[in-house]
Design a protein around this motif. Structure first.
Motif, PDB file in Angstrom:
ATOM      1  N   TYR A  17      -5.771  -9.238   8.748  1.00 35.50           N
ATOM      2  CA  TYR A  17      -6.941  -8.446   9.112  1.00 35.50           C
ATOM      3  C   TYR A  17      -6.598  -7.061   9.633  1.00 35.50           C
ATOM      4  O   TYR A  17      -7.374  -6.129   9.466  1.00 35.50           O
ATOM      5  N   LYS A  18      -5.427  -6.919  10.258  1.00 33.74           N
ATOM      6  CA  LYS A  18      -5.102  -5.643  10.893  1.00 33.74           C
ATOM      7  C   LYS A  18      -3.867  -4.963  10.311  1.00 33.74           C
ATOM      8  O   LYS A  18      -3.559  -3.844  10.686  1.00 33.74           O
ATOM      9  N   GLY A  19      -3.143  -5.651   9.448  1.00 32.08           N
ATOM     10  CA  GLY A  19      -1.887  -5.111   8.938  1.00 32.08           C
ATOM     11  C   GLY A  19      -0.779  -5.318   9.960  1.00 32.08           C
ATOM     12  O   GLY A  19      -1.030  -5.509  11.146  1.00 32.08           O
ATOM     13  N   TYR A  20       0.437  -5.262   9.473  1.00 31.78           N
ATOM     14  CA  TYR A  20       1.595  -5.488  10.344  1.00 31.78           C
ATOM     15  C   TYR A  20       1.633  -4.486  11.489  1.00 31.78           C
ATOM     16  O   TYR A  20       1.822  -4.846  12.647  1.00 31.78           O
ATOM     17  N   ASN A  21       1.438  -3.209  11.171  1.00 29.57           N
ATOM     18  CA  ASN A  21       1.514  -2.177  12.203  1.00 29.57           C
ATOM     19  C   ASN A  21       0.348  -2.208  13.179  1.00 29.57           C
ATOM     20  O   ASN A  21       0.447  -1.678  14.275  1.00 29.57           O
ATOM     21  N   GLY A  22      -0.752  -2.832  12.783  1.00 32.78           N
ATOM     22  CA  GLY A  22      -1.933  -2.891  13.642  1.00 32.78           C
ATOM     23  C   GLY A  22      -1.920  -4.031  14.638  1.00 32.78           C
ATOM     24  O   GLY A  22      -2.849  -4.170  15.438  1.00 32.78           O
ATOM     25  N   VAL A 106       1.232  -5.357   4.499  1.00 32.04           N
ATOM     26  CA  VAL A 106       2.356  -4.420   4.495  1.00 32.04           C
ATOM     27  C   VAL A 106       2.013  -3.020   4.011  1.00 32.04           C
ATOM     28  O   VAL A 106       2.882  -2.149   3.989  1.00 32.04           O
ATOM     29  N   SER A 107       0.754  -2.770   3.656  1.00 32.83           N
ATOM     30  CA  SER A 107       0.412  -1.464   3.076  1.00 32.83           C
ATOM     31  C   SER A 107       0.679  -0.300   4.013  1.00 32.83           C
ATOM     32  O   SER A 107       0.967   0.798   3.561  1.00 32.83           O
ATOM     33  N   GLY A 108       0.597  -0.496   5.304  1.00 33.27           N
ATOM     34  CA  GLY A 108       0.824   0.602   6.235  1.00 33.27           C
ATOM     35  C   GLY A 108       2.276   0.797   6.624  1.00 33.27           C
ATOM     36  O   GLY A 108       2.600   1.656   7.440  1.00 33.27           O
ATOM     37  N   MET A 109       3.148   0.013   6.053  1.00 34.51           N
ATOM     38  CA  MET A 109       4.565   0.098   6.410  1.00 34.51           C
ATOM     39  C   MET A 109       5.268   1.036   5.439  1.00 34.51           C
ATOM     40  O   MET A 109       5.645   0.636   4.347  1.00 34.51           O
ATOM     41  N   ASP A 110       5.424   2.284   5.857  1.00 31.23           N
ATOM     42  CA  ASP A 110       6.038   3.282   4.981  1.00 31.23           C
ATOM     43  C   ASP A 110       7.455   2.905   4.564  1.00 31.23           C
ATOM     44  O   ASP A 110       7.849   3.133   3.433  1.00 31.23           O
ATOM     45  N   HIS A 111       8.180   2.353   5.472  1.00 31.75           N
ATOM     46  CA  HIS A 111       9.576   2.017   5.188  1.00 31.75           C
ATOM     47  C   HIS A 111       9.795   0.537   5.473  1.00 31.75           C
ATOM     48  O   HIS A 111      10.166   0.163   6.578  1.00 31.75           O
ATOM     49  N   SER A 113      11.552  -2.901   5.690  1.00 33.39           N
ATOM     50  CA  SER A 113      12.939  -3.315   5.821  1.00 33.39           C
ATOM     51  C   SER A 113      13.309  -4.117   4.582  1.00 33.39           C
ATOM     52  O   SER A 113      12.435  -4.614   3.861  1.00 33.39           O
ATOM     53  N   GLU A 114      14.582  -4.254   4.333  1.00 32.48           N
ATOM     54  CA  GLU A 114      15.041  -4.991   3.158  1.00 32.48           C
ATOM     55  C   GLU A 114      14.568  -6.447   3.181  1.00 32.48           C
ATOM     56  O   GLU A 114      14.095  -6.957   2.157  1.00 32.48           O
ATOM     57  N   PRO A 115      14.627  -7.157   4.323  1.00 32.85           N
ATOM     58  CA  PRO A 115      14.129  -8.539   4.330  1.00 32.85           C
ATOM     59  C   PRO A 115      12.626  -8.637   4.025  1.00 32.85           C
ATOM     60  O   PRO A 115      12.196  -9.536   3.313  1.00 32.85           O
ATOM     61  N   VAL A 116      11.821  -7.705   4.529  1.00 36.01           N
ATOM     62  CA  VAL A 116      10.379  -7.717   4.239  1.00 36.01           C
ATOM     63  C   VAL A 116      10.150  -7.384   2.772  1.00 36.01           C
ATOM     64  O   VAL A 116       9.362  -8.035   2.083  1.00 36.01           O
ATOM     65  N   ARG A 117      10.854  -6.402   2.269  1.00 34.44           N
ATOM     66  CA  ARG A 117      10.740  -6.026   0.851  1.00 34.44           C
ATOM     67  C   ARG A 117      11.115  -7.221  -0.033  1.00 34.44           C
ATOM     68  O   ARG A 117      10.441  -7.501  -1.022  1.00 34.44           O
ATOM     69  N   ASN A 118      12.161  -7.942   0.332  1.00 38.41           N
ATOM     70  CA  ASN A 118      12.583  -9.110  -0.446  1.00 38.41           C
ATOM     71  C   ASN A 118      11.520 -10.208  -0.436  1.00 38.41           C
ATOM     72  O   ASN A 118      11.289 -10.857  -1.459  1.00 38.41           O
ATOM     73  N   ALA A 119      10.886 -10.427   0.710  1.00 38.65           N
ATOM     74  CA  ALA A 119       9.833 -11.445   0.800  1.00 38.65           C
ATOM     75  C   ALA A 119       8.667 -11.082  -0.112  1.00 38.65           C
ATOM     76  O   ALA A 119       8.120 -11.944  -0.815  1.00 38.65           O
ATOM     77  N   CYS A 120       8.282  -9.820  -0.127  1.00 40.92           N
ATOM     78  CA  CYS A 120       7.189  -9.359  -0.994  1.00 40.92           C
ATOM     79  C   CYS A 120       7.586  -9.433  -2.465  1.00 40.92           C
ATOM     80  O   CYS A 120       6.811  -9.903  -3.310  1.00 40.92           O
ATOM     81  N   THR A 121       8.789  -8.989  -2.776  1.00 44.46           N
ATOM     82  CA  THR A 121       9.280  -9.024  -4.152  1.00 44.46           C
ATOM     83  C   THR A 121       9.299 -10.450  -4.679  1.00 44.46           C
ATOM     84  O   THR A 121       8.932 -10.701  -5.830  1.00 44.46           O
TER      85      THR A 121
END
Length: 186
Positions: A17-22, A106-111, A113-121
């Motif tokens: 509902y709020k995004g990771y950064n929120g 994850v849309s608000g996460m400009d950068h 991390s590799e582990p988060v990117r791997n989970a999404c991929t």
């Protein structure tokens, strides 16, 4: 429900509902009625580790749901249409679509991390494999099936995000009319 599962369930809902950064750690703690020590006991690397575990759990839920739908229908055309109609029904019932997309988290996460990117991929790769396998079963050459699976994934993901943004199922309804016919003629 054990404490770890409770933390994951609540954090996933907040992230969606709020995004990771929120979402801050204190908000997660407040919602879970836990101390910081309890959170770090279950997730020693903190909020990012919690996010990755939540994404992995969502991955299993999403891919299992798609697999079930794709097993029920003989062709990719029918399965895709049924899946999009399910998303529309879910949206109409609850006014949102939770659990079928990572993008809102994850849309608000400009950068990333590799582990988060791997989970999404991992999620998107699994979804594309489900689609391309069904397309090959329908007689599409592998290379074409893989390209079409990418188009399907991007189109459906985009329609979900547009529906959430517009607070309307219209984008999903439009792709339900077009995507199965244009990309998946079988």
């Amino acid at each position: 429900m054990d404490t770890r599962s409770q933390i994951m369930k609540i954090a996933t809902r907040l992230f969606q509902y709020k995004g990771y950064n929120g979402v801050g750690v204190n908000e997660i703690l407040r919602e879970c009625k836990l101390t910081k020590g309890a959170l770090y006991y279950h997730f020693p690397n903190g909020k990012e580790e919690l996010l990755i575990v939540c994404l992995q759990e969502m991955n299993m839920t999403i891919t299992n749901s798609i697999k079930e739908i794709f097993k029920k229908y003989q062709t990719t055309h029918e399965a895709t249409e049924a899946m999009i109609l399910k998303l529309i029904a879910d949206f109409n019932q609850s006014g949102t679509i939770t659990g079928y997309t990572f993008s809102s988290i994850v849309s608000g996460m400009d950068h990333l991390s590799e582990p988060v990117r791997n989970a999404c991929t991992s999620l998107y790769t699994e979804i594309q494999e489900i689609y391309s396998t069904k397309l090959v079963e329908d007689g599409a050459p592998l290379e074409m099936a893989e390209s079409m699976a990418l188009i399907m994934t991007a189109t459906i993901e985009g329609a979900i995000m547009l529906s959430l943004t517009k607070k309307s199922p219209e984008p999903l309804e439009k792709i339900a009319l077009v995507l199965p016919k244009v990309c998946l003629k079988s």
